[in-house]
Design a protein around this motif. Structure first.
Motif, mmCIF file in Angstrom:
data_model
loop_
_atom_site.group_PDB
_atom_site.id
_atom_site.type_symbol
_atom_site.label_atom_id
_atom_site.label_comp_id
_atom_site.label_asym_id
_atom_site.label_seq_id
_atom_site.Cartn_x
_atom_site.Cartn_y
_atom_site.Cartn_z
ATOM 1 N N VAL A 67 20.851 15.818 -19.568
ATOM 2 C CA VAL A 67 21.520 16.273 -18.354
ATOM 3 C C VAL A 67 20.654 17.364 -17.725
ATOM 4 O O VAL A 67 20.278 18.330 -18.396
ATOM 5 C CB VAL A 67 22.930 16.815 -18.666
ATOM 6 C CG1 VAL A 67 23.574 17.398 -17.410
ATOM 7 C CG2 VAL A 67 23.797 15.712 -19.250
ATOM 8 N N ILE A 68 20.337 17.186 -16.449
ATOM 9 C CA ILE A 68 19.454 18.111 -15.740
ATOM 10 C C ILE A 68 20.248 18.841 -14.669
ATOM 11 O O ILE A 68 20.981 18.227 -13.898
ATOM 12 C CB ILE A 68 18.290 17.360 -15.058
ATOM 13 C CG1 ILE A 68 17.640 16.375 -16.021
ATOM 14 C CG2 ILE A 68 17.260 18.321 -14.506
ATOM 15 C CD1 ILE A 68 16.772 15.350 -15.319
ATOM 16 N N CYS A 69 20.108 20.153 -14.602
ATOM 17 C CA CYS A 69 20.785 20.948 -13.578
ATOM 18 C C CYS A 69 19.836 22.063 -13.145
ATOM 19 O O CYS A 69 19.821 23.143 -13.743
ATOM 20 C CB CYS A 69 22.099 21.514 -14.121
ATOM 21 S SG CYS A 69 23.134 22.309 -12.875
ATOM 22 N N ASP A 88 10.084 7.567 -20.843
ATOM 23 C CA ASP A 88 10.367 6.200 -21.279
ATOM 24 C C ASP A 88 11.491 6.151 -22.322
ATOM 25 O O ASP A 88 11.428 6.836 -23.347
ATOM 26 C CB ASP A 88 9.098 5.569 -21.863
ATOM 27 C CG ASP A 88 9.274 4.084 -22.110
ATOM 28 O OD1 ASP A 88 9.785 3.407 -21.209
ATOM 29 O OD2 ASP A 88 8.923 3.624 -23.207
ATOM 30 N N GLY A 89 12.536 5.377 -22.014
ATOM 31 C CA GLY A 89 13.611 5.152 -22.972
ATOM 32 C C GLY A 89 14.772 6.119 -22.909
ATOM 33 O O GLY A 89 15.797 5.887 -23.539
ATOM 34 N N THR A 90 14.636 7.207 -22.165
ATOM 35 C CA THR A 90 15.722 8.183 -22.107
ATOM 36 C C THR A 90 16.650 7.880 -20.935
ATOM 37 O O THR A 90 16.279 7.176 -19.993
ATOM 38 C CB THR A 90 15.179 9.617 -21.972
ATOM 39 O OG1 THR A 90 16.236 10.551 -22.211
ATOM 40 C CG2 THR A 90 14.600 9.869 -20.580
ATOM 41 N N THR A 91 17.864 8.405 -20.993
ATOM 42 C CA THR A 91 18.790 8.331 -19.864
ATOM 43 C C THR A 91 18.910 9.720 -19.266
ATOM 44 O O THR A 91 19.270 10.676 -19.961
ATOM 45 C CB THR A 91 20.187 7.839 -20.304
ATOM 46 O OG1 THR A 91 20.081 6.501 -20.812
ATOM 47 C CG2 THR A 91 21.153 7.844 -19.127
ATOM 48 N N LEU A 92 18.603 9.822 -17.984
ATOM 49 C CA LEU A 92 18.683 11.092 -17.267
ATOM 50 C C LEU A 92 19.939 11.113 -16.409
ATOM 51 O O LEU A 92 20.207 10.156 -15.677
ATOM 52 C CB LEU A 92 17.464 11.267 -16.353
ATOM 53 C CG LEU A 92 16.075 11.264 -16.998
ATOM 54 C CD1 LEU A 92 15.006 11.349 -15.911
ATOM 55 C CD2 LEU A 92 15.936 12.421 -17.970
ATOM 56 N N VAL A 93 20.694 12.191 -16.507
ATOM 57 C CA VAL A 93 21.822 12.422 -15.611
ATOM 58 C C VAL A 93 21.487 13.677 -14.820
ATOM 59 O O VAL A 93 21.496 14.785 -15.358
ATOM 60 C CB VAL A 93 23.144 12.611 -16.381
ATOM 61 C CG1 VAL A 93 24.279 12.914 -15.420
ATOM 62 C CG2 VAL A 93 23.466 11.357 -17.191
#
Length: 294
Positions: A67-69, A88-93
């Motif tokens: 999670v990026i803020c 690569d392969g990660t899920t970013l929110v």
């Protein structure tokens, strides 16, 4: 849907909101990794059980969900675009505030680097994070949201709006338009009544009743907009325009700023001039759909 409450998560960006996000994940029992350019901001979270990653790259690989803020989308690109950072392969929110165009571009940018990407918007203040009152909007692929919905649920009431990555940003600013319009209308009335000795607290009770009543009209008005048909079931726009003129005149008579009611009256006048005077108020949607300079 992933229902494992031990799912690890990374939070990048530890401003007041980022700290609240990481704290909510910790409280919900998630193994939480954090990273911030100024490491001292992680001290309290580390004391509560978070792991401070030594680098952005390490933070991303520590968890399947990040999670990026941050302050803005440029900061996101600069931070995650470094040569030693692998997505690569990660899920970013991405819960960074920005425009719908920035959200869509960031989605393309992240996906080209092998990441799954959800954009989001936080409709809450930091102290509310972790409670049902905190509404967190998400947009992007449904499958990516569903895979992490239970983890993201630690932040509050999470909602998926659709596959278009720009929807969360659009809902965010649409919500702000609603908020400021209600508050500005209340301030207009408060200023007027103050000239007769009525205090804000007294008027607030009456204004709240009006706001709730008007909110009840929205579903029916939405139906007219979606159909593109605006029969005057309650009143015609030309009747409303006469009431707007009265509001302008009364504001000026009691010495209160009349800019806001004059603006709305001007929009109504244009719609009437275009032949919509006999239709109901939602026909003004055409004015809102028409960009104007100045």
């Amino acid at each position: 849907m992933n229902n494992n409450h031990d799912t690890s998560v990374t939070v990048i960006g530890l401003g007041l909101m980022g700290q609240a996000l990481a704290g909510a994940f910790l409280k919900a029992g998630h193994s939480t990794t954090v990273w911030n350019r100024t490491t001292a901001k992680a001290d309290r979270l580390v004391a509560e059980g978070a792991r401070l990653a030594p680098s952005v790259g390490d933070a991303l690989t520590a968890s399947p969900l990040t999670v990026i803020c941050l302050t803005d989308y440029q900061a996101v690109h600069e931070l995650l675009g470094a040569t030693d950072v692998a997505l690569d392969g990660t899920t970013l929110v991405n819960l960074t505030s920005g425009s719908s165009a920035q959200a869509r571009e960031a989605a393309r940018w992240a996906e080209q680097r092998g990441a799954r990407y959800l954009d989001g918007a936080i409709m809450a203040v930091p102290p509310a994070i972790g409670t049902a009152e905190a509404v967190i909007l998400h947009s992007g692929p449904q499958a990516d949201f569903a895979a992490h919905e239970s983890t993201l649920g630690a932040l509050g009431t999470v909602t998926h709006l659709g596959a278009d990555h720009g929807l969360a940003s659009l809902y965010d600013v649409a919500g702000l338009a609603m908020m400021w319009s209600i508050l500005n209308a209340w301030l207009q009335g408060t200023a007027m009544l103050a000239t007769a000795g009525v205090d804000a607290a007294t008027y607030a009770q009456f204004a709240r009743q009006i706001a709730v009543g008007v909110a009840e009209w929205l579903p029916g008005y939405a139906e007219q907009i979606d159909k593109g048909s605006f029969p005057a079931e309650v009143s015609a726009l030309e009747t409303d325009a006469r009431a707007m003129a009265h509001l302008v005149e009364e504001s000026e008579a009691v010495g209160v700023n009349a800019e806001l009611p004059k603006l709305i009256r001007a929009m109504a006048d244009r719609a009437i001039a275009a032949g919509h005077g006999g239709e109901q108020y939602p026909v003004l949607i055409e004015e809102f759909r028409t960009p104007r300079n100045g």
